[in-house]
Design a protein around this motif. Structure first.
Motif, PDB file in Angstrom:
ATOM      1  N   PRO A 108       0.835  -1.208   0.000  1.00  0.00           N
ATOM      2  CA  PRO A 108       0.000   0.000   0.000  1.00  0.00           C
ATOM      3  C   PRO A 108       0.868   1.256   0.000  1.00  0.00           C
ATOM      4  O   PRO A 108       1.942   1.289   0.600  1.00  0.00           O
ATOM      5  CB  PRO A 108      -0.786  -0.132   1.314  1.00  0.00           C
ATOM      6  N   GLY A 109       0.364   2.265  -0.700  1.00  0.00           N
ATOM      7  CA  GLY A 109       1.103   3.516  -0.834  1.00  0.00           C
ATOM      8  C   GLY A 109       1.821   3.640  -2.168  1.00  0.00           C
ATOM      9  O   GLY A 109       2.284   4.730  -2.526  1.00  0.00           O
ATOM     10  N   MET A 110       1.926   2.547  -2.920  1.00  0.00           N
ATOM     11  CA  MET A 110       2.587   2.587  -4.225  1.00  0.00           C
ATOM     12  C   MET A 110       1.607   2.990  -5.314  1.00  0.00           C
ATOM     13  O   MET A 110       0.422   2.648  -5.259  1.00  0.00           O
ATOM     14  CB  MET A 110       3.178   1.216  -4.563  1.00  0.00           C
ATOM     15  N   LYS A 111       2.104   3.702  -6.312  1.00  0.00           N
ATOM     16  CA  LYS A 111       1.292   4.015  -7.488  1.00  0.00           C
ATOM     17  C   LYS A 111       1.173   2.757  -8.356  1.00  0.00           C
ATOM     18  O   LYS A 111       2.152   2.035  -8.552  1.00  0.00           O
ATOM     19  CB  LYS A 111       1.925   5.135  -8.299  1.00  0.00           C
ATOM     20  N   LEU A 112      -0.018   2.544  -8.894  1.00  0.00           N
ATOM     21  CA  LEU A 112      -0.210   1.375  -9.752  1.00  0.00           C
ATOM     22  C   LEU A 112       0.688   1.423 -10.977  1.00  0.00           C
ATOM     23  O   LEU A 112       1.182   0.387 -11.438  1.00  0.00           O
ATOM     24  CB  LEU A 112      -1.675   1.276 -10.179  1.00  0.00           C
ATOM     25  N   ILE A 113       0.925   2.615 -11.500  1.00  0.00           N
ATOM     26  CA  ILE A 113       1.749   2.705 -12.705  1.00  0.00           C
ATOM     27  C   ILE A 113       3.184   2.274 -12.415  1.00  0.00           C
ATOM     28  O   ILE A 113       3.846   1.653 -13.252  1.00  0.00           O
ATOM     29  CB  ILE A 113       1.693   4.130 -13.313  1.00  0.00           C
ATOM     30  N   ASP A 114       3.678   2.551 -11.193  1.00  0.00           N
ATOM     31  CA  ASP A 114       5.027   2.120 -10.825  1.00  0.00           C
ATOM     32  C   ASP A 114       5.081   0.601 -10.656  1.00  0.00           C
ATOM     33  O   ASP A 114       6.077  -0.038 -11.025  1.00  0.00           O
ATOM     34  CB  ASP A 114       5.460   2.807  -9.528  1.00  0.00           C
ATOM     35  N   ILE A 115       4.011   0.022 -10.103  1.00  0.00           N
ATOM     36  CA  ILE A 115       3.941  -1.434  -9.959  1.00  0.00           C
ATOM     37  C   ILE A 115       3.974  -2.092 -11.339  1.00  0.00           C
ATOM     38  O   ILE A 115       4.735  -3.034 -11.587  1.00  0.00           O
ATOM     39  CB  ILE A 115       2.672  -1.841  -9.188  1.00  0.00           C
ATOM     40  N   THR A 152      -5.250  -1.551 -16.712  1.00  0.00           N
ATOM     41  CA  THR A 152      -3.846  -1.276 -16.472  1.00  0.00           C
ATOM     42  C   THR A 152      -3.698   0.235 -16.525  1.00  0.00           C
ATOM     43  O   THR A 152      -4.470   0.911 -17.232  1.00  0.00           O
ATOM     44  CB  THR A 152      -2.938  -1.966 -17.513  1.00  0.00           C
ATOM     45  N   PRO A 153      -2.788   0.816 -15.781  1.00  0.00           N
ATOM     46  CA  PRO A 153      -2.691   2.280 -15.763  1.00  0.00           C
ATOM     47  C   PRO A 153      -2.355   2.850 -17.132  1.00  0.00           C
ATOM     48  O   PRO A 153      -1.426   2.374 -17.803  1.00  0.00           O
ATOM     49  CB  PRO A 153      -1.558   2.552 -14.758  1.00  0.00           C
ATOM     50  N   ASN A 154      -3.085   3.862 -17.536  1.00  0.00           N
ATOM     51  CA  ASN A 154      -2.743   4.635 -18.728  1.00  0.00           C
ATOM     52  C   ASN A 154      -1.684   5.666 -18.361  1.00  0.00           C
ATOM     53  O   ASN A 154      -1.459   5.948 -17.174  1.00  0.00           O
ATOM     54  CB  ASN A 154      -3.991   5.318 -19.287  1.00  0.00           C
ATOM     55  N   PRO A 155      -1.011   6.266 -19.350  1.00  0.00           N
ATOM     56  CA  PRO A 155      -0.013   7.300 -19.037  1.00  0.00           C
ATOM     57  C   PRO A 155      -0.629   8.405 -18.171  1.00  0.00           C
ATOM     58  O   PRO A 155      -1.738   8.873 -18.435  1.00  0.00           O
ATOM     59  CB  PRO A 155       0.373   7.837 -20.421  1.00  0.00           C
ATOM     60  N   GLY A 156       0.070   8.798 -17.121  1.00  0.00           N
ATOM     61  CA  GLY A 156      -0.414   9.859 -16.246  1.00  0.00           C
ATOM     62  C   GLY A 156      -1.323   9.397 -15.130  1.00  0.00           C
ATOM     63  O   GLY A 156      -1.734  10.208 -14.288  1.00  0.00           O
ATOM     64  N   ASP A 157      -1.642   8.108 -15.066  1.00  0.00           N
ATOM     65  CA  ASP A 157      -2.511   7.579 -14.007  1.00  0.00           C
ATOM     66  C   ASP A 157      -1.816   7.741 -12.654  1.00  0.00           C
ATOM     67  O   ASP A 157      -0.666   7.350 -12.481  1.00  0.00           O
ATOM     68  CB  ASP A 157      -2.797   6.095 -14.281  1.00  0.00           C
ATOM     69  N   GLY A 297     -15.326   2.680 -17.289  1.00  0.00           N
ATOM     70  CA  GLY A 297     -14.063   3.416 -17.210  1.00  0.00           C
ATOM     71  C   GLY A 297     -13.325   3.495 -18.530  1.00  0.00           C
ATOM     72  O   GLY A 297     -13.751   2.960 -19.563  1.00  0.00           O
ATOM     73  N   ASP A 298     -12.189   4.186 -18.500  1.00  0.00           N
ATOM     74  CA  ASP A 298     -11.385   4.414 -19.700  1.00  0.00           C
ATOM     75  C   ASP A 298     -10.689   3.129 -20.147  1.00  0.00           C
ATOM     76  O   ASP A 298     -10.152   2.383 -19.331  1.00  0.00           O
ATOM     77  CB  ASP A 298     -10.319   5.479 -19.435  1.00  0.00           C
ATOM     78  N   THR A 299     -10.671   2.919 -21.447  1.00  0.00           N
ATOM     79  CA  THR A 299     -10.024   1.729 -22.011  1.00  0.00           C
ATOM     80  C   THR A 299      -8.508   1.863 -21.937  1.00  0.00           C
ATOM     81  O   THR A 299      -7.951   2.925 -22.228  1.00  0.00           O
ATOM     82  CB  THR A 299     -10.457   1.535 -23.472  1.00  0.00           C
ATOM     83  N   PHE A 334      -2.018  -4.895 -26.259  1.00  0.00           N
ATOM     84  CA  PHE A 334      -1.108  -3.801 -25.912  1.00  0.00           C
ATOM     85  C   PHE A 334      -1.903  -2.718 -25.210  1.00  0.00           C
ATOM     86  O   PHE A 334      -3.132  -2.779 -25.116  1.00  0.00           O
ATOM     87  CB  PHE A 334      -0.418  -3.245 -27.169  1.00  0.00           C
ATOM     88  N   CYS A 335      -1.201  -1.718 -24.705  1.00  0.00           N
ATOM     89  CA  CYS A 335      -1.874  -0.608 -24.047  1.00  0.00           C
ATOM     90  C   CYS A 335      -1.229   0.695 -24.496  1.00  0.00           C
ATOM     91  O   CYS A 335      -0.220   0.703 -25.205  1.00  0.00           O
ATOM     92  CB  CYS A 335      -1.835  -0.752 -22.522  1.00  0.00           C
ATOM     93  N   ARG A 336      -1.790   1.805 -24.051  1.00  0.00           N
ATOM     94  CA  ARG A 336      -1.285   3.104 -24.483  1.00  0.00           C
ATOM     95  C   ARG A 336       0.143   3.343 -23.993  1.00  0.00           C
ATOM     96  O   ARG A 336       0.952   3.971 -24.683  1.00  0.00           O
ATOM     97  CB  ARG A 336      -2.232   4.208 -24.001  1.00  0.00           C
ATOM     98  N   ARG A 337       0.471   2.835 -22.808  1.00  0.00           N
ATOM     99  CA  ARG A 337       1.851   2.996 -22.328  1.00  0.00           C
ATOM    100  C   ARG A 337       2.846   2.337 -23.275  1.00  0.00           C
ATOM    101  O   ARG A 337       3.965   2.821 -23.456  1.00  0.00           O
ATOM    102  CB  ARG A 337       1.988   2.389 -20.924  1.00  0.00           C
ATOM    103  N   TYR A 338       2.443   1.220 -23.872  1.00  0.00           N
ATOM    104  CA  TYR A 338       3.340   0.518 -24.796  1.00  0.00           C
ATOM    105  C   TYR A 338       3.535   1.312 -26.087  1.00  0.00           C
ATOM    106  O   TYR A 338       4.620   1.299 -26.674  1.00  0.00           O
ATOM    107  CB  TYR A 338       2.804  -0.871 -25.123  1.00  0.00           C
ATOM    108  N   LEU A 339       2.482   1.981 -26.530  1.00  0.00           N
ATOM    109  CA  LEU A 339       2.613   2.822 -27.724  1.00  0.00           C
ATOM    110  C   LEU A 339       3.550   3.986 -27.450  1.00  0.00           C
ATOM    111  O   LEU A 339       4.366   4.352 -28.301  1.00  0.00           O
ATOM    112  CB  LEU A 339       1.235   3.323 -28.170  1.00  0.00           C
ATOM    113  N   ASP A 340       3.430   4.571 -26.263  1.00  0.00           N
ATOM    114  CA  ASP A 340       4.372   5.630 -25.881  1.00  0.00           C
ATOM    115  C   ASP A 340       5.807   5.098 -25.908  1.00  0.00           C
ATOM    116  O   ASP A 340       6.728   5.768 -26.376  1.00  0.00           O
ATOM    117  CB  ASP A 340       4.063   6.134 -24.466  1.00  0.00           C
ATOM    118  N   ARG A 341       5.975   3.902 -25.392  1.00  0.00           N
ATOM    119  CA  ARG A 341       7.313   3.320 -25.241  1.00  0.00           C
ATOM    120  C   ARG A 341       8.000   3.091 -26.586  1.00  0.00           C
ATOM    121  O   ARG A 341       9.226   3.213 -26.690  1.00  0.00           O
ATOM    122  CB  ARG A 341       7.207   1.998 -24.476  1.00  0.00           C
TER     123      ARG A 341
END
Length: 397
Positions: A108-115, A152-157, A297-299, A334-341
């Motif tokens: 607890p206390g961690m951001k999901l995007i970091d996980i 899964t977290p989108n960029p900026g989540d 919620g957001d895809t 895939f997800c939006r984070r992967y497209l950014d990557r």
């Protein structure tokens, strides 16, 4: 006497020289780092990876365990040019090591995007990611509470894991398109321990009763019976544990996470049989809610549709994005984070166009009613000719 003394001195000198001679040190085996970041090929240079848990078949299929004919068939299957079994086992060993570290560091206390990014960095490193030769099979699912799947977290989540959350962690690894799909649930206080126990028991029932020629509708009934034998007490109120009726386990194909057969969680009339050589994601979901999930919620998850139709795309940006998707992900999710990557920028309009044209499928988060809690456990099971192999089984679950 002088000669004898001289011989003693000579032999003594030889002995001393022998003592001074350094021993050749044995080559030290590599040790995995923490977090795990050394490719598994360094530990298994012969390409032979650990076998999962092997369970014998039951009833009419007991004979397979000792059949010479089936042993020969199995040997032939494992010697195919694609090294199918070893690919699946490598993906499973990556999964085991990555998730065992994840279960230690997630707090607890961690951001999901970091996980998510920590898990994915481990997967890429261990599998020695190389595009469609090996890598992440689908975005890391980090589904909280009433959300059961496809988040899964989108960029900026900025979502942060809380003490009272129930977190489903769904990780996919592939090697040459052979996918290991396995998931677990974490809680940080005992309120929902029985929910987790129910779902894990239901998954284990599915694994134990699965086998060649087993009918999917009957197997679903056994899963349902196990899960519904549990209940959860929350703040003095007792809730029955319900299977999520519109979710299912599934057969897995080459670069295809859902290959056509579905193992529902409610008894039904599906007489489709499991077959020799197939492999399945046996996954179960339980809930304290209504037992039915809707999109909310957001895809974040997307995938190019398997055997998608050839359609004319009028947007050059959509054509370019589709080329990236095909080259980097093929038909894997895939997800939006992967497209950014991979360097894509300002792609949302093009992505939505691919969705509207029926080329790419969106997978929005799937949720039970707010206030309820959901849990998931899942393993990948290979129906070998001589026995079933729970390839993703580990010491943790």
């Amino acid at each position: 006497m002088f000669l004898a003394m001289w011989l003693v001195r000579v032999s003594s000198g030889v002995a001393k020289k022998k003592k001074k001679k350094k021993k050749k040190s044995a080559k030290k085996k590599p040790e995995q780092t923490d977090p795990p970041r050394i490719a598994l090929s360094k530990f298994y240079p012969d390409g032979v990876y650990p076998e999962g848990e092997v369970q014998p078949y039951k009833d009419d299929n007991i004979w397979r365990t000792t059949s010479e004919e089936k042993r020969h068939t199995e040997k032939t299957m494992n010697e195919d040019p694609e090294r199918t079994y070893e690919s699946i086992r490598k993906a499973a060993e990556v999964h085991r090591q990555v998730r065992q570290h994840a279960r230690k560091f997630i707090r607890p206390g961690m951001k999901l995007i970091d996980i998510a990014e920590t898990i994915e960095a481990g997967t890429r490193a261990l599998v020695d990611a190389d595009g469609l030769e090996g890598g992440i099979a689908f975005p890391t699912g980090l589904n909280l509470n009433h959300c059961a799947a496809h988040y899964t977290p989108n960029p900026g989540d900025t979502t942060v894991l809380s003490q009272g959350d129930v977190l489903k962690v769904d990780i996919g690894v592939h090697v040459r398109g052979r996918i290991c799909d396995s998931a677990f649930t974490m809680t940080f206080e005992p309120t929902y321990d029985k929910l987790l126990e129910a779902v894990k028991a239901a998954t284990d029932t599915g694994i134990r009763e699965a086998g060649i020629d087993v009918r999917l509708g009957e197997l679903a009934g056994l899963i349902q019976e196990t899960m519904e034998s549990y209940e959860v007490e929350v703040a003095g109120k007792v809730y029955p544990v319900k299977p999520i009726e519109n979710f299912s386990g599934h057969s897995i194909g080459l670069y295809n996470i859902h290959a056509g057969k579905s193992l529902m969680l409610i008894k039904n009339d599906d007489e489709t049989k499991m077959e020799e050589g197939e492999y399945f994601a046996i996954e179960t979901f339980g809930t304290t809610g209504r037992g039915y999930c809707i999109e909310e919620g957001d895809t974040s998850h997307y995938a190019k549709i398997y055997n998608a139709p050839q359609v004319p795309l009028r947007l050059s940006s959509a054509k370019s994005l589709l080329k990236t998707i095909e080259n980097k992900f093929g038909t894997l999710a895939f997800c939006r984070r992967y497209l950014d990557r991979v360097g894509e920028k300002q792609y949302l309009f093009a992505l939505n166009h691919l969705v509207s044209q029926g080329v790419v499928q969106p997978y929005p988060p799937l949720c039970d009613r707010r206030g309820s809690m959901t849990a998931q456990f899942e393993h990948t099971v290979l129906l070998r000719p001589t026995g079933k192999e729970v390839v993703s089984r580990g010491d943790d679950y």
